[in-house]
Scaffold this active site. Structure first.
Site, PDB file in Angstrom:
ATOM      1  N   HIS A 331       0.639  -2.508   3.969  1.00  0.00           N
ATOM      2  CA  HIS A 331       1.168  -2.708   2.621  1.00  0.00           C
ATOM      3  C   HIS A 331       0.259  -2.081   1.570  1.00  0.00           C
ATOM      4  CE1 HIS A 331      -1.706  -5.853   1.339  1.00  0.00           C
ATOM      5  NE2 HIS A 331      -1.619  -6.326   2.569  1.00  0.00           N
ATOM      6  N   CYS A 349      -4.947  -7.029   7.088  1.00  0.00           N
ATOM      7  CA  CYS A 349      -3.859  -6.077   6.890  1.00  0.00           C
ATOM      8  C   CYS A 349      -4.387  -4.648   6.849  1.00  0.00           C
ATOM      9  CB  CYS A 349      -3.105  -6.393   5.603  1.00  0.00           C
ATOM     10  SG  CYS A 349      -2.244  -7.981   5.622  1.00  0.00           S
TER      11      CYS A 349
END
Length: 404
Positions: A331, A349
């Site tokens: 992301h 992430c």
């Protein structure tokens, strides 16, 4: 248990899943039939009726109720479940001597059967019976691990989740069928007593069609538990999309049908013990895309660091591609742009800038592959998304109840 009441010269045999036969009704003496009011013709025997296949006292609901006439034809057959009020549909053979139910029966039910047969002289005789289906101690109903889809990636993992423990895994596994076009083989792997996954040795070929079917209904699968309603699903595999993310180079590369089409700097999970929270490395191993969300609030309370705790955060993130059940995403993260391509500082992430994050969001979809190497983290496990691909093919085959 079977209860019968007849008019005319009849015989009744009931079917069950055991494969054994038991005669539960005998021919009535002619005098009894006549006293009951059945018309007869001298020298012409009354038609007889039997219920097949032969078996014990209870019928498996996966087996049909079959009515056969001898010495004549069937004029009418009615099968009803008085507990539900529903009738059971069936087909009559071209010669009108055999009727076979075609609706699926229910567990633990009683069916009332009325059959009327006509002999060669046109005299009718009627037979009534109650057919009882078996009532197991438990019914294990499967659900799809991955819903049917016409648009999935080459990393697709399919499988089944049951709502009861399966103690006879080998018998259950024999009732699972996976076909692929082109044929790629594959094997089952039992994740737990209730869950089994299927995959080929290598990723599915782009453009494949994969079909999963079960025939477990009505089957004993251990501990007096029987299979519940069957399921089936068809999957269409799209082009090959594989991303390779390297925690040492801090780069993520995307390959479309084997060709490199994108390279982007990234920042993975930190391996340093940085207060207020320790290391949060990204899991190593093959991930697959589980879903996507354009906008999402990333909240540390989802893993136990809540408001008021050191290190708590709640921040909006964009272009989120989820790759594990443990909160790992590809992301956008504008706070780490300065170190993307040079250091791993995230909470697990794969951070990217806006342009690159949106590109991956637009091009990667469910079942597409993200291979993570050199992250400094542990191996992605099979229960954390689709960690199935991390298991060696030898170990995977050993996880089958039939080949292990």
């Amino acid at each position: 248990m079977i209860r019968i009441a007849g008019l005319g010269l009849v015989a009744l045999v009931l079917a069950a899943c055991s494969g054994q036969s038991e005669t539960v009704g005998a021919a009535l003496p002619v005098g009894v039939a006549e006293a009951a009011g059945t018309a007869t013709t001298p020298g012409v025997p009354a038609a007889t009726v039997a219920f097949l296949p032969a078996g014990g006292e209870q019928l498996s609901p996966k087996d049909p109720i079959v009515v056969k006439a001898s010495g004549g034809t069937l004029q009418a057959v009615a099968v009803t479940n008085p507990q539900t009020g529903n009738g059971v549909k069936g087909d009559l053979s071209p010669d009108k001597t055999t009727w076979t139910s075609k609706d699926r029966l229910r567990y633990g039910s009683t069916y009332q059967v009325v059959a009327t047969a006509v002999n060669q002289a046109g005299a009718a005789s009627e037979q009534r019976a109650e057919v009882h289906t078996l009532k197991p101690s438990g019914v294990a109903t499967p659900a799809l691990f991955q819903p049917a889809s016409s648009d999935v990636g080459v990393g697709l993992i399919i499988g089944l989740k049951f709502d009861h423990d399966i103690t006879d895994k080998a018998t259950a596994e024999k009732s699972f069928k996976v076909t692929s076009s082109p044929d790629q083989g594959g094997s089952w792997y039992w994740v737990s007593k209730r869950e089994a996954h299927f995959r080929p040795k290598d990723y599915w070929k782009a453009g494949s069609t994969v079909k999963l079917e079960t025939t477990t209904f009505g089957m004993p699968i251990g501990g007096e538990v029987y299979g519940g309603q069957d399921v089936s699903a068809t999957y269409k595999v799209h082009d090959s999309w594989i991303a390779k993310a390297d925690g040492t180079t801090h780069q993520i590369k995307a390959f479309h049908n084997g060709q490199l089409v994108k390279t982007a700097p990234t920042s993975m999970g930190k391996t340093a013990d940085t207060p207020p929270r320790g290391p949060t490395p990204t899991f190593n191993g093959t991930h697959t895309v589980l879903g996507k969300e354009e906008h999402k609030i990333m909240d540390s309370c989802t893993y136990g660091v809540c408001e008021g705790d050191p290190g708590y955060y709640s921040a909006p993130e964009n272009w989120n591609v989820r790759i594990s059940n443990d909160g790992e995403y590809l992301h956008e993260n504008l706070k780490t742009v300065g170190v993307q391509g040079s250091a791993n500082v995230s909470n697990g992430c794969l951070n990217m800038n806006t342009e690159n994050a949106k590109w991956f969001f637009d091009n990667f979809n469910v079942g597409d592959v993200v291979e993570v190497t050199n992250s400094g983290g542990p191996q992605l496990t099979i229960n954390n998304g689709h960690g199935d691909w991390a298991i060696s093919w030898t170990a995977w085959q050993a996880g089958s109840a039939l080949h292990g």
